[in-house]
Write an enzyme that holds these catalytic residues in place. Structure first.
Site, PDB file in Angstrom:
ATOM      1  N   LYS A  22      50.201  38.633  34.134  1.00 59.25           N
ATOM      2  CA  LYS A  22      49.105  37.482  33.673  1.00 59.25           C
ATOM      3  C   LYS A  22      48.329  38.084  32.480  1.00 59.25           C
ATOM      4  O   LYS A  22      48.186  37.270  31.393  1.00 59.25           O
ATOM      5  CB  LYS A  22      48.416  36.848  34.788  1.00 59.25           C
ATOM      6  CG  LYS A  22      47.541  35.761  34.281  1.00 59.25           C
ATOM      7  CD  LYS A  22      46.304  35.401  35.265  1.00 59.25           C
ATOM      8  CE  LYS A  22      45.203  36.673  35.356  1.00 59.25           C
ATOM      9  NZ  LYS A  22      43.950  36.113  35.704  1.00 59.25           N
ATOM     10  N   CYS A 116      36.546  33.831  37.172  1.00 55.16           N
ATOM     11  CA  CYS A 116      36.173  34.699  38.225  1.00 55.16           C
ATOM     12  C   CYS A 116      34.591  34.781  37.861  1.00 55.16           C
ATOM     13  O   CYS A 116      34.248  35.339  37.173  1.00 55.16           O
ATOM     14  CB  CYS A 116      36.961  35.842  38.409  1.00 55.16           C
ATOM     15  SG  CYS A 116      38.720  35.839  38.904  1.00 55.16           S
ATOM     16  N   VAL A 123      30.763  37.870  26.119  1.00 57.40           N
ATOM     17  CA  VAL A 123      31.513  37.874  24.876  1.00 57.40           C
ATOM     18  C   VAL A 123      30.983  37.997  23.689  1.00 57.40           C
ATOM     19  O   VAL A 123      31.244  38.055  22.615  1.00 57.40           O
ATOM     20  CB  VAL A 123      32.429  36.135  24.655  1.00 57.40           C
ATOM     21  CG1 VAL A 123      33.132  35.889  26.046  1.00 57.40           C
ATOM     22  CG2 VAL A 123      31.125  35.345  24.410  1.00 57.40           C
ATOM     23  N   ASP A 124      29.748  38.840  23.703  1.00 57.18           N
ATOM     24  CA  ASP A 124      28.972  39.085  22.510  1.00 57.18           C
ATOM     25  C   ASP A 124      29.711  40.011  21.766  1.00 57.18           C
ATOM     26  O   ASP A 124      29.492  40.079  20.594  1.00 57.18           O
ATOM     27  CB  ASP A 124      27.548  39.692  23.047  1.00 57.18           C
ATOM     28  CG  ASP A 124      27.689  40.855  23.601  1.00 57.18           C
ATOM     29  OD1 ASP A 124      28.280  41.042  24.970  1.00 57.18           O
ATOM     30  OD2 ASP A 124      27.130  41.909  23.317  1.00 57.18           O
ATOM     31  N   ASP A 307      40.835  46.115  38.964  1.00 58.08           N
ATOM     32  CA  ASP A 307      41.733  44.956  39.693  1.00 58.08           C
ATOM     33  C   ASP A 307      42.211  45.566  40.867  1.00 58.08           C
ATOM     34  O   ASP A 307      43.128  44.711  41.456  1.00 58.08           O
ATOM     35  CB  ASP A 307      42.635  44.356  38.421  1.00 58.08           C
ATOM     36  CG  ASP A 307      41.889  43.339  37.630  1.00 58.08           C
ATOM     37  OD1 ASP A 307      40.612  43.193  37.878  1.00 58.08           O
ATOM     38  OD2 ASP A 307      42.638  42.839  36.707  1.00 58.08           O
ATOM     39  N   ILE A 329      33.194  48.885  36.442  1.00 58.56           N
ATOM     40  CA  ILE A 329      33.499  47.999  35.430  1.00 58.56           C
ATOM     41  C   ILE A 329      32.785  46.903  35.367  1.00 58.56           C
ATOM     42  O   ILE A 329      32.053  46.406  34.336  1.00 58.56           O
ATOM     43  CB  ILE A 329      34.876  47.641  35.497  1.00 58.56           C
ATOM     44  CG1 ILE A 329      35.496  49.057  35.538  1.00 58.56           C
ATOM     45  CG2 ILE A 329      35.430  46.877  34.484  1.00 58.56           C
ATOM     46  CD1 ILE A 329      35.395  49.880  34.383  1.00 58.56           C
TER      47      ILE A 329
END
EC number: 2.5.1.7
Length: 422
Positions: A22, A116, A123-124, A307, A329
């Site tokens: 994905k 999530c 997103v800077d 993840d 993270i």
């Protein structure tokens, strides 16, 4: 709202075919916007996030359709450069259309993303890079409004990310592929999904060097053409099913995958006592005794992937001894801990650190999925627990695991999807 009813005490064993990743498919779908001729993408998983992005791209007037695991895209009919909140709010990866739209068409209006709830994940870094390439960026009413400089072309630049960002790296290399001049990007993410995107861009005519390293150089070209490409196998899905073997004295063979994508996880599985064997396109995990305790520190690739933290924590709950997890993270990535504790685990969290004291077994209980990967850890834990467990809010798992019930049943898990409204 759907739920999973799992009758536990299963031994997880059998074969499972791994889907396309994905986290690779989504940027590859966004990259199709860059091509002036049709693009065909194979091994695309049937997941809610994929369907959402296809709907978002189609809403721009682009002809895009999915048949089986193949997506075809023709951008000739694009008539707007807008990504609405109603679609973007459900999935962070929607922000990845910003770079391609801005680079090819000189403008974009994209809602700030959702997805999530595991930290701010700002997103800077994306926006700072686009500004360094000459774009005008404003944020109004929850939307990023971006405009290329005069002439309609982004300008190549030298830019180093302040932090390692997978999405930022992907967004900017897509934009740089059509920029005027050369872009040198520093502190790039090294994840296999970033490499997969760069390789597809090269197949489309992009000029990129340093793929798979922290510094990539992108020489902008006038146009990109379509190509035929296949999505890399899902390393996280692979690791998730292999984890089931470690929890249940099981034996799981994953096919259509690659051990090279999962080295840090397989090493930890071996540390926990698993027998790992691999081939060119398969991985097998066998577990004959109780797992051993292990220490996990999540890091950007090639370190241990965040993840897989929740799934390995579920194994550690049953280990002989005490394991320590340090999450480097994302903040808020221990939301599965209270739910695992409801199933009988013994976990204490202090900031970024979780200490897991191994117990003999899980016990069945109703639990709630809190995010995509946490949901899989709960499914695997419930599969080992004596009795029936009900897992709520499983829409999270549908975002990242294709045909999950069918694959789990093939591995011996007694699982049923039910609708709570029934």
């Amino acid at each position: 709202m759907d739920q999973f009813l799992i009758t536990g005490s299963s031994r997880i064993a059998g074969e499972v075919t791994i889907s396309g990743a994905k986290n690779a498919a989504l940027p590859l779908l966004a990259a199709m916007i860059l091509a002036e001729t049709p693009t065909t993408l194979h091994n695309v998983p049937s997941l809610q996030d994929v369907r959402t992005l296809i709907e978002l791209i189609g809403g721009m007037g682009i002809k895009i359709q999915k048949q089986g695991d193949t997506v075809t895209c023709d951008t000739k009919s694009i008539d707007n450069f807008y990504a609405p909140y109603d679609l973007v709010k459900t999935m962070r990866a929607s922000i990845l259309v910003l770079g391609p739209l801005l680079a090819r068409f000189g403008e974009a209006e994209v809602s700030l993303p959702g997805g999530c709830a595991i930290g701010s994940r700002p997103v800077d870094q994306h926006l700072k890079a686009f500004e360094a390439m000459g774009a005008s960026i404003t944020v109004e009413n929850g939307y990023v409004i971006a405009q290329a400089p005069k002439g309609g072309k982004l300008l190549g630049c030298k830019f180093s990310f302040d932090m390692v960002t997978v999405g930022g790296t992907e967004n900017v290399i897509m934009a740089a592929a059509l920029a005027k001049g050369t872009t040198v990007l520093g502190n790039c993410a090294l994840e296999p999904e970033v490499v997969d995107l760069a390789n597809m861009l090269v197949a489309m005519g992009a000029k990129i060097s340093g793929i798979g390293t922290a510094t990539m150089t992108i020489e902008g070209v006038e146009r990109l053409h379509g190509c035929e490409y296949s999505v890399v196998p899902d390393r996280i899905e692979t690791g998730s099913y292999l984890a089931g073997a470690l929890m249940t004295h099981g034996d799981v063979l994953t096919k259509n995958t690659s051990a090279l994508l999962l080295t840090p996880v397989l090493e930890k599985f071996e540390d926990m006592g698993a027998i790992i064997t691999t081939g060119d396109d398969w991985i097998r995990a066998q577990m004959k005794g109780r797992p051993k305790a292990v220490d996990i520190r999540t890091q950007p690739h090639p370190g241990f992937p965040t993840d897989m933290q929740a799934q390995v924590m579920a194994i550690a709950c049953l280990a002989d001894g005490t394991s320590t997890f340090i999450e480097n993270i994302f903040e808020n990535r221990y939301m599965h801990v209270p739910e695992l504790n409801r199933l009988g685990a013994s976990i204490q969290v202090d900031g970024h650190t979780a200490v897991v004291k191994g117990v003999e077994c899980f016990t069945a209980a109703p639990v709630m999925a809190t995010d995509l990967r946490a949901s899989m850890s709960l499914v695997m834990a419930a599969a080992t627990a004596e009795g029936e467990s009900l897992i709520d809010r499983i829409y999270h798992i549908d975002r990242g695991y294709e045909h999950v019930e069918d694959k789990l049943r093939a591995l011996g898990v007694n699982i049923e999807r039910i609708n709570s409204n029934d």
